[in-house]
Design a protein around this motif. Structure first.
Motif, PDB file in Angstrom:
ATOM      1  N   PHE A 147     -10.287   4.443   3.290  1.00  0.00           N
ATOM      2  CA  PHE A 147      -9.729   4.337   1.950  1.00  0.00           C
ATOM      3  C   PHE A 147     -10.849   3.994   0.974  1.00  0.00           C
ATOM      4  N   THR A 148     -10.755   4.541  -0.220  1.00  0.00           N
ATOM      5  CA  THR A 148     -11.652   4.154  -1.305  1.00  0.00           C
ATOM      6  C   THR A 148     -10.776   3.633  -2.430  1.00  0.00           C
ATOM      7  N   ILE A 149     -10.794   2.329  -2.629  1.00  0.00           N
ATOM      8  CA  ILE A 149      -9.931   1.681  -3.601  1.00  0.00           C
ATOM      9  C   ILE A 149     -10.778   1.133  -4.738  1.00  0.00           C
ATOM     10  N   ASP A 150     -10.502   1.608  -5.944  1.00  0.00           N
ATOM     11  CA  ASP A 150     -11.235   1.127  -7.115  1.00  0.00           C
ATOM     12  C   ASP A 150     -12.747   1.230  -6.900  1.00  0.00           C
ATOM     13  N   THR A 157      -4.228  10.764  -2.312  1.00  0.00           N
ATOM     14  CA  THR A 157      -4.316   9.630  -3.228  1.00  0.00           C
ATOM     15  C   THR A 157      -3.567   8.444  -2.633  1.00  0.00           C
ATOM     16  N   CYS A 158      -3.848   7.262  -3.178  1.00  0.00           N
ATOM     17  CA  CYS A 158      -3.180   6.060  -2.688  1.00  0.00           C
ATOM     18  C   CYS A 158      -3.220   4.997  -3.775  1.00  0.00           C
ATOM     19  N   ALA A 159      -2.479   3.929  -3.562  1.00  0.00           N
ATOM     20  CA  ALA A 159      -2.504   2.794  -4.474  1.00  0.00           C
ATOM     21  C   ALA A 159      -2.340   1.520  -3.665  1.00  0.00           C
ATOM     22  N   LEU A 160      -3.293   0.611  -3.808  1.00  0.00           N
ATOM     23  CA  LEU A 160      -3.188  -0.705  -3.200  1.00  0.00           C
ATOM     24  C   LEU A 160      -2.572  -1.634  -4.237  1.00  0.00           C
ATOM     25  N   TRP A 217      -7.918   8.513   0.017  1.00  0.00           N
ATOM     26  CA  TRP A 217      -8.010   8.190   1.434  1.00  0.00           C
ATOM     27  C   TRP A 217      -8.130   9.467   2.257  1.00  0.00           C
ATOM     28  N   ASP A 230      -5.657   2.178  -7.971  1.00  0.00           N
ATOM     29  CA  ASP A 230      -5.644   3.555  -7.497  1.00  0.00           C
ATOM     30  C   ASP A 230      -6.850   3.861  -6.629  1.00  0.00           C
ATOM     31  N   GLY A 231      -6.665   4.837  -5.726  1.00  0.00           N
ATOM     32  CA  GLY A 231      -7.760   5.230  -4.859  1.00  0.00           C
ATOM     33  C   GLY A 231      -7.477   6.526  -4.140  1.00  0.00           C
ATOM     34  N   LEU A 277       0.849  -1.191   0.000  1.00  0.00           N
ATOM     35  CA  LEU A 277       0.000   0.000   0.000  1.00  0.00           C
ATOM     36  C   LEU A 277       0.884   1.240   0.000  1.00  0.00           C
TER      37      LEU A 277
END
Length: 256
Positions: free
Chosen positions: A89-92, A65-68, A79, A76-77, A58
């Protein structure tokens, strides 16, 4: 009760702007444990995923922004921090709640229970072989030391180097001396140290019977920034049958 919940939600939102709360999450996290459909991954399983470019991790950025990273592929997501121990977190497109306990970050989603610890996540799956053998290395020092020589294999460390990607490690020549087994050479997870400090080390190479290969094993770049820091290195390299992943032998090694 509805009013209380609404007020509580507003209060939690305020923590999003709290610098300390955000800094607790910002950075790179690597997989430390995972449970999938009731099956728990071992440290060896996780090391195998890393070795074959299927890392899980992660990356949490300051800009929200973030990436799992799931098996080497980034999702991508966005947070936001609710507190120093909880974030949304909101992922995809899917919401996930993450918590931090004892310095480790936990996520539960769709049958996965994942635990992360601070550390770099690599997504370049081929980096353990051809890409790491690039000739545009930044610094290389010859070593030429035989570490193992028996009926199964010969392992020689040719040099220590810092490559184009700033990863520091060793170039090994690994020879498979068996007559009928394709062998997987792999660094055992959690066994490597540099000058007394435990440091993650990635090494994997597959060699057919009677053949040899040159391969690069490298340290966690957040711990080892240059080859001058590579002193009093110790760890264990395992030989595994590439067909059934049974261990053939384990070799403790030391490099001054």
């Amino acid at each position: 009760m509805t009013l209380c919940l609404a007020l509580a939600g507003c209060g939690g939102g305020g923590a999003t702007n709290d610098k300390d709360a955000k800094e607790a999450f910002i950075g790179s996290w690597k997989l430390a444990g995972m449970i999938t459909d009731g099956e728990e991954a071992t440290p060896e399983d996780i090391a195998m995923l890393d070795a074959f470019g299927m890392s899980v991790g992660l990356n949490v950025n300051e800009d929200g922004t973030c990436a799992l990273i799931m098996f080497g592929e980034p999702l991508d997501g966005t947070w936001e921090a609710k507190s120093a121990t909880e974030a949304k977190f909101t992922i995809d497109g899917s919401p996930i709640t993450a918590t931090i306990t004892d310095g480790k970050l936990q996520m539960d989603e769709d049958g996965y229970a994942m635990t992360f610890e601070r550390g770099e996540v690599k997504t370049d799956g081929g980096a353990t072989s051809d890409a790491k053998a690039a000739t545009t290395d930044k610094n290389t020092v010859a070593v030429d030391k035989v570490l193992v020589d028996d009926e199964n294999c010969t392992i020689t460390v040719l040099n220590k180097k810092q490559d184009l990607l700033d990863d520091c490690g060793y170039t090994f020549k690994v020879e498979n001396k068996t007559a009928d087994k394709t062998i997987l050479f792999m660094a055992e997870y959690g066994t490597f140290s540099v000058d007394g400090q435990m440091v993650d080390f990635t090494l994997t190479e597959t060699v057919k019977p009677g053949m040899f290969a040159e391969t690069f094993g490298y340290f966690d770049s957040t711990k080892i920034a240059d080859i001058e820091a590579m002193k009093n290195v110790a760890g264990t390299i395992s030989l595994m049958d590439n067909d059934n992943y049974e261990t053939i032998a384990s070799y403790p090694i030391e490099i001054a």
